[in-house]
Design a protein around this motif. Structure first.
Motif, short mmCIF file in Angstrom:
data_model
loop_
_atom_site.label_atom_id
_atom_site.label_comp_id
_atom_site.label_asym_id
_atom_site.label_seq_id
_atom_site.Cartn_x
_atom_site.Cartn_y
_atom_site.Cartn_z
N MET A 36 0.55 -1.26 -0.04
CA MET A 36 0.01 -0.04 0.07
C MET A 36 1.22 1.20 0.28
N MET A 37 2.13 1.18 -0.02
CA MET A 37 2.97 2.18 0.03
C MET A 37 4.36 1.89 -0.54
N PRO A 38 4.40 2.61 -2.11
CA PRO A 38 5.24 2.10 -2.87
C PRO A 38 6.26 2.74 -2.40
N ALA A 39 6.85 3.77 -1.72
CA ALA A 39 7.76 4.32 -1.87
C ALA A 39 8.47 3.24 -0.57
N SER A 40 7.95 2.82 -0.55
CA SER A 40 8.43 1.67 1.01
C SER A 40 9.16 0.51 0.44
N ARG A 41 8.61 0.53 -0.44
CA ARG A 41 9.55 -0.53 -1.34
C ARG A 41 11.46 -1.21 -2.01
N VAL A 452 -0.73 -1.08 -12.34
CA VAL A 452 -0.84 -0.02 -13.60
C VAL A 452 -0.21 0.88 -13.35
N THR A 453 -0.45 1.51 -11.39
CA THR A 453 0.15 2.60 -11.01
C THR A 453 2.21 2.13 -10.43
N THR A 454 1.95 1.35 -10.27
CA THR A 454 3.49 1.19 -10.06
C THR A 454 4.68 0.56 -10.76
N GLY A 455 3.93 -0.26 -11.64
CA GLY A 455 4.36 -0.55 -12.47
C GLY A 455 5.34 -2.09 -11.89
N ASP A 456 4.85 -3.05 -10.78
CA ASP A 456 5.90 -3.61 -10.33
C ASP A 456 4.49 -4.87 -10.20
N HIS A 457 4.33 -4.99 -11.54
CA HIS A 457 3.75 -7.03 -11.72
C HIS A 457 4.07 -7.95 -11.14
N LEU A 458 3.05 -8.37 -11.17
CA LEU A 458 3.78 -9.48 -10.69
C LEU A 458 4.92 -10.71 -10.90
N GLN A 466 13.80 -8.29 -3.30
CA GLN A 466 13.14 -6.58 -2.70
C GLN A 466 11.80 -6.61 -1.98
N LEU A 467 10.99 -7.09 -3.50
CA LEU A 467 10.11 -6.66 -4.29
C LEU A 467 8.91 -8.40 -3.49
N TRP A 468 10.13 -9.07 -3.17
CA TRP A 468 8.84 -9.76 -2.58
C TRP A 468 7.37 -10.31 -2.24
N SER A 469 7.31 -9.67 -0.78
CA SER A 469 6.80 -9.47 -0.75
C SER A 469 5.23 -9.02 -1.05
N VAL A 470 5.13 -7.94 -1.77
CA VAL A 470 4.34 -7.37 -2.99
C VAL A 470 3.61 -8.72 -3.35
N ALA A 471 5.33 -9.70 -4.21
CA ALA A 471 4.94 -10.25 -5.34
C ALA A 471 3.69 -11.03 -4.36
#
Length: 508
Positions: A36-41, A452-458, A466-471
């Motif tokens: 929910m906080m893209p800047a923290s990725r 769409v909003t962050t570009g961090d697709h699956l 570093q993006l595994w939590s988002v995944a």
């Protein structure tokens, strides 16, 4: 026992589901924060220096806050988080880059750690502490439900191996209720007891008053090693934060702090409270050290040594699960979902076993309970997904009629939850199907909006450590969408009457 089990569940089941659902999500509250906080990725720098937290301290000093809490970044939450009181007296949260110390843009959301997590133990009802007492009552009744459930299920081990999904909904629901109850029984008991033990000073104040005669400061010093001193009203700079941490670690012997709490910032009587992190132990340990902010001298240090304190910390650690063990963390998550299934199927079985009889007698009890059950089960899932979708749909800095972005998300959550109740009341018999389709749509939309909003697709998040939590959040959302579709289709088949059943209904 049968009567007690039935009516305890019917009266408090909906609240229990909400508490268990939010508690289950709280197992991954930091991961939800990153979603929910893209800047923290961000990635945690390998050579992190505590002095990098100084810009956060200086920002709180400029805001003239009487204290500032600096959360040390870690693998689950790799940003410097600073909390201090704003002009209105409320705590404001600010994020800083762990590599440079630069302040990150305001994310405009409470996220998982400031909305979902406190909802779990307080329902976010702050008036007179009402939420804590309601949750405490529900915790007590969960223990009652566990004990009475064991008593009334005399074939409890047979029930564990009996699940017949091909049978009618009422029979399959009872089987699933039994399996979920036996499977998670030890977890449900431990999690209920530990939740009460954590807030023992609120629920059992007489035990403290009997010994300390309402002397809260003495209790704080003996139980938590609290230390307080007033400001000297003389300006002074804070020494190196690395030196302050080194002094605290000399007391602990090993382990890093999980926070630095600076009191009287900018004053010659400033001091820093540090607490050892619990990443390598189960117990929610409280190795506390207080270091002078201008001289670096150790002012006070304590660790729990009495049996009661050690026991309380260990039980609290079982509940908070702050230790680094991903297998156990996922096990907690699965068992939390099992608790949700247990509560939901119990409510559903009560409705299914009484619907026809109440309809014939002209009673509305079953219909009321069914509407509330739908809203408390699929409804709160829809509200949570609406909360997440709103987070990704709203632009940064958005406001409506003076309402800030974070408050809009919370308002959407409660509005969506209310609408599910109205829908459940109006759509008798088919509310479950419609809301399952809504869950699948919102979960899929949340994943799409994140991409769409962050570009961090699956695919990208899976390939980037570093993006595994988002995944993980995206994957869980997609699994939820798939399960909701399967349930909706299964219920639709069960709800479609054939000619013979219609003819039998006419004859009755």
């Amino acid at each position: 026992m049968n009567w007690l089990h039935t009516w305890s569940g019917v009266v408090l089941g909906s609240l229990l589901f909400a508490i268990f659902w939010m508690g289950t999500l709280s197992v991954f509250d930091k991961e939800i924060d990153r979603w929910m906080m893209p800047a923290s990725r961000l990635a945690l720098p390998p050579d992190f220096s505590y002095e990098t937290m100084r810009p956060a301290y200086l920002a709180a000093l400029a805001a003239k806050s009487p204290s500032v809490l600096l959360l040390v970044p870690n693998q689950r939450n790799p940003v410097i988080t600073a909390l201090w009181r704003g002009p209105d007296g409320s705590f404001a949260q600010h994020l800083f880059d762990p590599g440079t110390g630069a302040e990150l843009p305001d994310q405009g959301t409470l996220g998982g750690s400031r909305f979902i997590y406190p909802f779990h133990y307080s329902l976010n009802l702050k008036v007179l502490g009402l939420g804590y007492w309601v949750v405490g009552l529900c915790g007590m009744m969960m223990m009652v439900l566990c004990v009475s459930g064991v008593v009334i299920h005399r074939k409890i081990f047979v029930d564990f191996f009996t699940f017949r999904p091909e049978r009618k909904i009422r029979r399959a629901t009872l089987d699933l209720h039994n399996v979920a109850g036996v499977l998670g029984l030890p977890f449900h008991v431990v999690i209920s007891v530990s939740g009460l033990v954590i807030l023992f000073s609120l629920y059992f104040p007489s035990s403290i008053w009997a010994v300390y005669r309402q002397d809260a400061r003495l209790f704080g010093r003996e139980a938590y090693g609290s230390y307080v001193r007033p400001p000297a009203k003389r300006a002074a700079d804070l020494i190196s934060l690395d030196a302050i941490v080194a002094k605290a670690k000399s007391v602990w012997g090993q382990g890093e702090p999980n926070y630095l709490y600076v009191f009287n910032p900018g004053d010659s009587a400033s001091y820093v409270q540090l607490n050892r992190a619990s990443a390598d132990v189960v117990s929610n340990i409280s190795y506390v050290a207080y270091v002078d902010g201008t001289t670096g001298e150790l002012l006070s240090a304590s660790r729990p040594e009495k049996p009661a304190a050690l026991t309380q910390r260990f039980i609290a650690g079982l509940h908070f699960i702050q230790f680094e063990h991903w297998t156990l963390r996922w096990l907690y998550f699965v068992l939390g979902l099992a608790g949700c299934v247990l509560i939901a199927t119990g409510l559903l079985f009560w409705v299914e076993s009484r619907r026809d009889r109440h309809r014939r007698l002209g009673r509305s009890g079953a219909r009321v309970v069914e509407a509330v059950t739908v809203a408390s089960v699929t409804g709160i899932l829809i509200a949570t997904l609406a909360f997440m979708v709103t987070n990704r749909a709203l632009p940064a800095g958005a406001s409506v009629l003076g309402v800030e972005r974070g408050a809009i998300e919370v308002s959407v959550f409660h509005l969506a939850w209310l609408l599910t109740l109205l829908h459940a009341w109006a759509s008798t018999g088919r509310a479950w199907i419609g809301q399952c389709w809504m869950i699948s749509g919102l979960a899929s939309l949340a994943v799409l909006l994140n991409a769409v909003t962050t570009g961090d697709h699956l695919i990208k998040t899976i390939a980037t450590p570093q993006l595994w939590s988002v995944a993980g959040v995206d994957a869980t959302l997609l699994i939820a969408a798939f399960i909701a579709i399967r349930v909706a289709l299964r219920l639709a088949r069960g709800a479609r009457p054939d000619a013979a059943s219609l003819q039998g209904a006419d004859q009755r």
